[in-house]
Design an enzyme around this catalytic site. Structure first.
Site, mmCIF file in Angstrom:
data_model
loop_
_atom_site.group_PDB
_atom_site.id
_atom_site.type_symbol
_atom_site.label_atom_id
_atom_site.label_comp_id
_atom_site.label_asym_id
_atom_site.label_seq_id
_atom_site.Cartn_x
_atom_site.Cartn_y
_atom_site.Cartn_z
ATOM 1 N N HIS A 10 0.725 -1.204 0.156
ATOM 2 C CA HIS A 10 -0.026 -0.019 0.027
ATOM 3 C C HIS A 10 0.942 1.280 0.045
ATOM 4 O O HIS A 10 0.643 2.126 -0.848
ATOM 5 C CB HIS A 10 -0.895 0.056 1.207
ATOM 6 C CG HIS A 10 -1.803 -1.244 1.339
ATOM 7 N ND1 HIS A 10 -2.567 -1.550 0.244
ATOM 8 C CD2 HIS A 10 -2.015 -2.286 2.329
ATOM 9 C CE1 HIS A 10 -3.200 -2.889 0.533
ATOM 10 N NE2 HIS A 10 -2.926 -3.289 1.846
ATOM 11 N N CYS A 42 -7.297 -7.142 3.800
ATOM 12 C CA CYS A 42 -8.584 -7.037 4.577
ATOM 13 C C CYS A 42 -9.827 -7.780 3.732
ATOM 14 O O CYS A 42 -10.796 -7.863 4.450
ATOM 15 C CB CYS A 42 -8.979 -5.620 4.839
ATOM 16 S SG CYS A 42 -9.032 -4.519 3.361
ATOM 17 N N ILE A 276 16.808 8.916 3.240
ATOM 18 C CA ILE A 276 15.821 8.007 3.374
ATOM 19 C C ILE A 276 14.354 8.315 4.161
ATOM 20 O O ILE A 276 14.165 8.868 5.206
ATOM 21 C CB ILE A 276 16.525 6.945 4.642
ATOM 22 C CG1 ILE A 276 17.860 6.522 4.045
ATOM 23 C CG2 ILE A 276 15.418 5.863 4.622
ATOM 24 C CD1 ILE A 276 18.456 5.497 4.662
#
Length: 451
Positions: A10, A42, A276
């Site tokens: 995601h 889900c 990062i």
């Protein structure tokens, strides 16, 4: 500028799409260990229960889409190490065994989470399964075709949804949880008592306050039962749903983390190494109820955080608004929403709270039908700031959890919610909306305590 994205569920998918949409000149390389991206775990319970007919529909993107947008997408490629000083990664092609290095200007860590696997004897017994990614989902779906006795270990959202799905597909189901209530993180006893009764009324055996001590195999090596201190439960299929841990071995000791290994990020999704970025289940979130850091792995958080990585990858533009851990659930006819802390969890986040619990109908009694709404408001002692809410009804009131979420994010008080402007129309609500009524009950409680 060259950006490497490690992991593409995601958060990773959202980050890649946003980076390329807003910065077409950026060179993006994606390394993903699996053979798919963007799987909505889900939906597994919905597939098992027959609501979703095609598991392939649980994907909302694919490698081809990201490639068409301009990304270099390497599936089944495992990043084995990160050199933050030289700004390069070592990658293994899991199909060919080839190992190579690639440099970056900015690195995006969206490696997600992995199910907690407790060190229980027999944990590797055949048909003791996890339920997280697409390949695991396929195995669960396959075993569902022949399983007769299913044990679910863990009474969180995923476990509870699977309980209903397996029961409705005709299985004999047992739910085991080491805590004394289901959905302990999300709901207080007024709600879980009702839901536990509903589950038991449908023939599910609920074994709470029981820790699994072993998984027992038959002569063929397949699971035959699950043992707890209270007894032994027959099973030919076991699904483990005991929680998740952040997947951050690559950056351990290289960026700041919580004690559980969740990466800490700033308002712009940057880690302590400013080249990062991190997002999703690998990260801690900013938890608005207590204005602190927390580990709350939810797809909604992941998508938002990934999008913000893309917005801020060149320069800081849009701040993260934090989360209230707002969630919804449908179980045996009940529509359930929760947000923020509950009375049970508040002390864990350092909050002293009071609460009110109210039952009322969602619309006037003169209408042909109405439905009872159960609701609870949790607020901070001393400030009356709203820090949590729960709502449940056979009528769909779950959107009100979003309203309560917004109240928490905007630091509203019980007085604010008690008298906020909501419309009235008898088809939909009362002259005082049920959320007004709930907050007014909290105000009345404070008035009584002040006397």
């Amino acid at each position: 500028m060259k950006v490497i994205v490690i992991g593409c569920t995601h958060a990773g998918t959202s980050a890649v799409k946003t980076i390329l949409k807003e910065n077409p000149s950026v060179e993006v390389s994606v390394f993903e260990r699996n053979d798919n991206i963007s799987f909505l775990s889900c939906g597994i319970a919905m597939y098992v229960g027959g609501v979703v007919k095609d598991a392939a529909g649980l994907f909302y993107s694919n490698p081809e889409e990201l490639t068409q947008m301009g990304a270099s997408v390497k599936m089944e490629h495992n990043v084995t190490s990160i050199d933050t000083e030289a700004k390069k990664v070592v990658v293994e092609n899991m199909t060919t065994g080839e190992v190579f290095e690639e440099t970056y200007d900015k690195l995006v860590n969206t490696t997600g989470s992995w199910p907690i696997i407790p060190p229980i004897p027999g944990i590797k017994t055949k048909n003791v399964l996890l339920c997280k990614n697409y390949n695991q989902a396929q195995e669960v779906i396959k075993q569902n075709q022949t399983a007769k006795k299913v044990v679910i270990v863990g009474g969180g959202y995923i476990g509870i949804e699977l309980v209903e799905a397996f029961e409705q597909s005709g299985k004999q189901v047992t739910l085991i949880d080491g805590l004394d209530r289901i959905l302990n993180k999300y709901l207080d006893p007024e709600f879980t008592d009702v839901l536990e009764s509903a589950i038991e009324e449908h023939g599910v055996k609920v074994a709470l306050n029981q820790a699994v001590t072993s998984f027992n195999a038959d002569e063929n090596g397949s699971v035959k039962s699950v043992t707890t201190p209270e007894g032994e439960y027959e099973a030919d299929l076991v699904i483990l749903c005991v929680g998740f841990r952040p997947n951050n071995e690559l950056l351990k000791g290289k960026v700041d983390m919580m004690p559980n290994g969740a990466i800490l990020v700033d308002d712009y999704m940057r880690t302590s190494d400013k080249d990062i970025y991190a997002a999703g289940d690998s990260c801690a979130v900013h938890y608005n109820p207590n204005n602190g850091s927390a580990y709350i792995p939810l797809a909604t958080n992941a998508v938002r955080m990934g999008t913000l990585v893309g917005k801020n990858i060149i320069e800081p533009k849009i701040k993260y608004r934090g989360t209230q851990s707002t969630s919804g659930l449908y179980l045996y006819g009940y529509n359930i929403g929760s947000t923020g802390v509950n009375v049970n969890s508040a002390s864990h986040f350092g909050l002293e709270v009071r609460s009110v619990f109210v039952k009322d109908n969602y619309r006037p009694e003169f209408m042909p039908t109405t439905e009872e709404v159960m609701m609870k408001l949790v607020y901070e002692v001393g400030t009356n700031r709203i820090v949590g809410g729960q709502i449940m009804s056979k009528y769909d009131v779950t959107a009100s959890a979003n309203t309560l979420s917004l109240a928490i994010q905007n630091k509203m008080t019980i007085e604010d919610l008690a008298y906020v402007d909501f419309f009235f129309q008898p088809y939909f609500d009362r002259p005082w909306n049920y959320l007004n009524i709930l907050a007014q009950a909290a105000c009345d409680q404070e008035d009584q305590l002040a006397k």
